[in-house]
Design an enzyme around this catalytic site. Structure first.
Site, short mmCIF file in Angstrom:
data_model
loop_
_atom_site.label_atom_id
_atom_site.label_comp_id
_atom_site.label_asym_id
_atom_site.label_seq_id
_atom_site.Cartn_x
_atom_site.Cartn_y
_atom_site.Cartn_z
N ASP A 134 -75.58 -11.86 4.31
CA ASP A 134 -74.71 -11.42 4.81
C ASP A 134 -74.85 -11.61 6.34
O ASP A 134 -75.70 -11.79 6.55
CB ASP A 134 -74.28 -9.96 4.85
CG ASP A 134 -75.41 -9.10 5.10
OD1 ASP A 134 -75.97 -9.57 5.75
OD2 ASP A 134 -75.59 -8.19 3.96
N ASP B 243 -83.42 -11.44 2.47
CA ASP B 243 -82.53 -9.76 2.30
C ASP B 243 -83.97 -8.70 3.11
O ASP B 243 -84.90 -9.50 2.69
CB ASP B 243 -82.03 -9.57 1.56
CG ASP B 243 -80.46 -8.47 1.64
OD1 ASP B 243 -80.92 -7.90 2.82
OD2 ASP B 243 -79.78 -8.60 1.33
N ARG C 208 -67.59 -4.98 1.71
CA ARG C 208 -68.52 -3.89 0.80
C ARG C 208 -67.07 -2.87 0.17
O ARG C 208 -66.12 -2.53 1.36
CB ARG C 208 -69.06 -3.42 1.24
CG ARG C 208 -70.29 -2.39 0.78
CD ARG C 208 -71.32 -1.43 1.46
NE ARG C 208 -72.45 -2.83 0.90
CZ ARG C 208 -73.26 -2.97 -0.29
NH1 ARG C 208 -72.91 -1.98 -0.84
NH2 ARG C 208 -73.86 -3.30 0.34
N GLN D 224 -78.66 4.17 6.06
CA GLN D 224 -77.37 5.31 7.10
C GLN D 224 -77.40 5.69 8.88
O GLN D 224 -78.37 6.51 9.04
CB GLN D 224 -77.14 6.37 6.13
CG GLN D 224 -77.34 6.89 4.64
CD GLN D 224 -77.20 8.07 3.66
OE1 GLN D 224 -76.70 8.89 4.40
NE2 GLN D 224 -77.91 7.69 2.49
N LYS E 236 -69.62 -11.27 3.11
CA LYS E 236 -69.39 -10.63 2.33
C LYS E 236 -68.22 -9.28 2.47
O LYS E 236 -68.21 -8.99 3.63
CB LYS E 236 -70.94 -10.37 1.39
CG LYS E 236 -71.32 -9.20 1.86
CD LYS E 236 -72.18 -9.12 1.23
CE LYS E 236 -73.95 -7.31 1.70
NZ LYS E 236 -74.54 -7.09 1.25
N GLU F 162 -92.26 23.13 -5.24
CA GLU F 162 -92.45 22.78 -4.17
C GLU F 162 -93.57 21.61 -3.68
O GLU F 162 -94.61 21.39 -5.05
CB GLU F 162 -93.29 24.17 -3.59
CG GLU F 162 -91.45 25.09 -3.66
CD GLU F 162 -92.05 26.32 -2.95
OE1 GLU F 162 -91.04 27.50 -2.49
OE2 GLU F 162 -93.28 26.73 -2.51
N HIS G 254 -84.05 -2.00 7.83
CA HIS G 254 -82.45 -2.17 7.91
C HIS G 254 -82.04 -2.65 8.83
O HIS G 254 -80.91 -3.83 8.75
CB HIS G 254 -81.89 -1.15 6.42
CG HIS G 254 -80.57 -1.89 6.24
ND1 HIS G 254 -80.48 -2.74 5.70
CD2 HIS G 254 -79.38 -1.65 6.18
CE1 HIS G 254 -79.13 -3.69 4.88
NE2 HIS G 254 -78.05 -2.60 5.85
N ASP H 149 -92.66 25.27 -9.44
CA ASP H 149 -90.85 25.26 -8.79
C ASP H 149 -91.14 24.32 -8.17
O ASP H 149 -89.72 24.28 -7.88
CB ASP H 149 -91.40 26.86 -7.47
CG ASP H 149 -91.84 26.17 -6.94
OD1 ASP H 149 -92.97 25.59 -6.34
OD2 ASP H 149 -91.94 28.21 -5.67
#
Length: 317
Positions: free
Chosen positions: A172, A221, A197, A100, A195, A42, A133, A40
């Protein structure tokens, strides 16, 4: 002198090759554990050895499939805790959701904070990652965090006569600090691209700051995913860059579009990366050069286990 608990190294299913390489350097056996995907979908994990009162280092970068690999981390952390390990340190070379890291717009999740919270709640003693990041993510934790960098390893690749007339290029402003470390180590000038975005997948270079005239670009980067950093080099040649462009990038996520840019743009010479995440056979490319991060991780693990300082290994970017 206090006797040390036994050092144990375990790996999830994301990148066992890296863990095996670390184990060989440390001259310790790689612990036995099992991950199964149930019908399933899991995930079921099992530690196949006794770890009671032992110091465990668990290696698992969370690249594609990100959510499966991250859930596996949480389940193993719980399993080690229930098996009475003395402590568990999480070696997560590629930290998930690191992009994020803030609310860029209203009503967004700060997903990197959620990941940090969950890791702490699972009784992790410390977290070790490489070229995250945004270094501010370290502040999301209330436990020790060791922010390693692959800059010295990647910079060493470019200590060759053919790069004496090169320039280090930051794609950047956010990567300018990392780029300055490359420039310092290689004694090369620094150039910064600005730059804009417009979406998660689209960026546009507006102008170039610094003198790239007559110089060969080395673009740096922290990661390459869809390849936006690879398609930014038009602005460099418009500003007078010469020769072919090389890239020094820590994490080779390498979505299909990035591989297409490598195929199509003859101005790209090399993409130099590390093995923080696995590179499957279908992503191997003639322009790709892979440098192992295992030695840095092994030395860090040894020093932490023995209570020694890791400051000499840190390159603050």
């Amino acid at each position: 002198m206090t006797e040390l608990n036994e050092l144990r190294l375990f790996s999830g299913s994301a990148h066992p090759e890296l863990a095996t390489e670390i184990a060989k350097i440390l001259n310790v056996p790689l612990g036995k554990c099992t991950t199964n995907i149930l019908p399933d979908s899991e995930i079921h994990v099992m530690i196949d050895e006794v770890v009671r009162e032992q110091d465990v280092f668990f290696v698992q970068p969370c690249s594609v499939p990100v959510n499966d690999n991250l859930m596996e981390v949480f389940l193993f952390l719980d399993a080690f805790r229930r098996a009475s390990a003395n402590c568990v340190s999480l070696v997560i070379p590629y930290f998930p959701y690191a992009r994020q890291d803030r609310m860029a717009r209203g009503r967004e999740s700060v997903s990197a904070k959620v990941v940090a919270y969950m890791m702490e709640r699972m009784s992790t003693r410390r977290v070790i990652f490489v070229d995250i990041h945004n270094r501010a993510i370290q502040g999301f934790f209330n436990i020790p965090v060791d922010p390693l960098s692959a800059v010295p390893l990647l910079a060493n690749y470019f200590r060759k006569p053919e790069f004496e007339n090169a320039a280090i290029v930051s794609p950047d402003v956010g990567r300018a600090s990392m780029a300055s470390k490359y420039a310092e180590q290689l004694n090369l000038p620094l150039v910064v691209m600005h730059k804009r975005r417009s979406s998660f997948s689209h960026t546009e270079t507006t102008h170039v700051v610094g003198n790239i005239q007559g110089r060969q670009p080395i673009v740096i980067d922290d990661l390459v995913a869809g390849g936006s950093v690879l398609k930014q080099i038009d602005a460099l040649y418009q500003a007078g860059a010469v020769g072919k462009t090389s890239f020094a990038i820590t994490h080779p996520v390498l979505l299909p579009s990035a591989l297409e840019y490598l195929d199509e743009d003859e101005r790209i010479d090399k993409l130099v990366v590390t093995n923080t995440i696995p590179i499957p056979y279908e992503k191997h490319h003639p322009k790709l050069e892979v440098i192992s991060i295992a030695g840095l991780l092994a030395e860090t693990i040894k020093r932490i286990h023995c209570g020694e300082s890791i400051s000499p290994l840190l390159v603050l970017t």
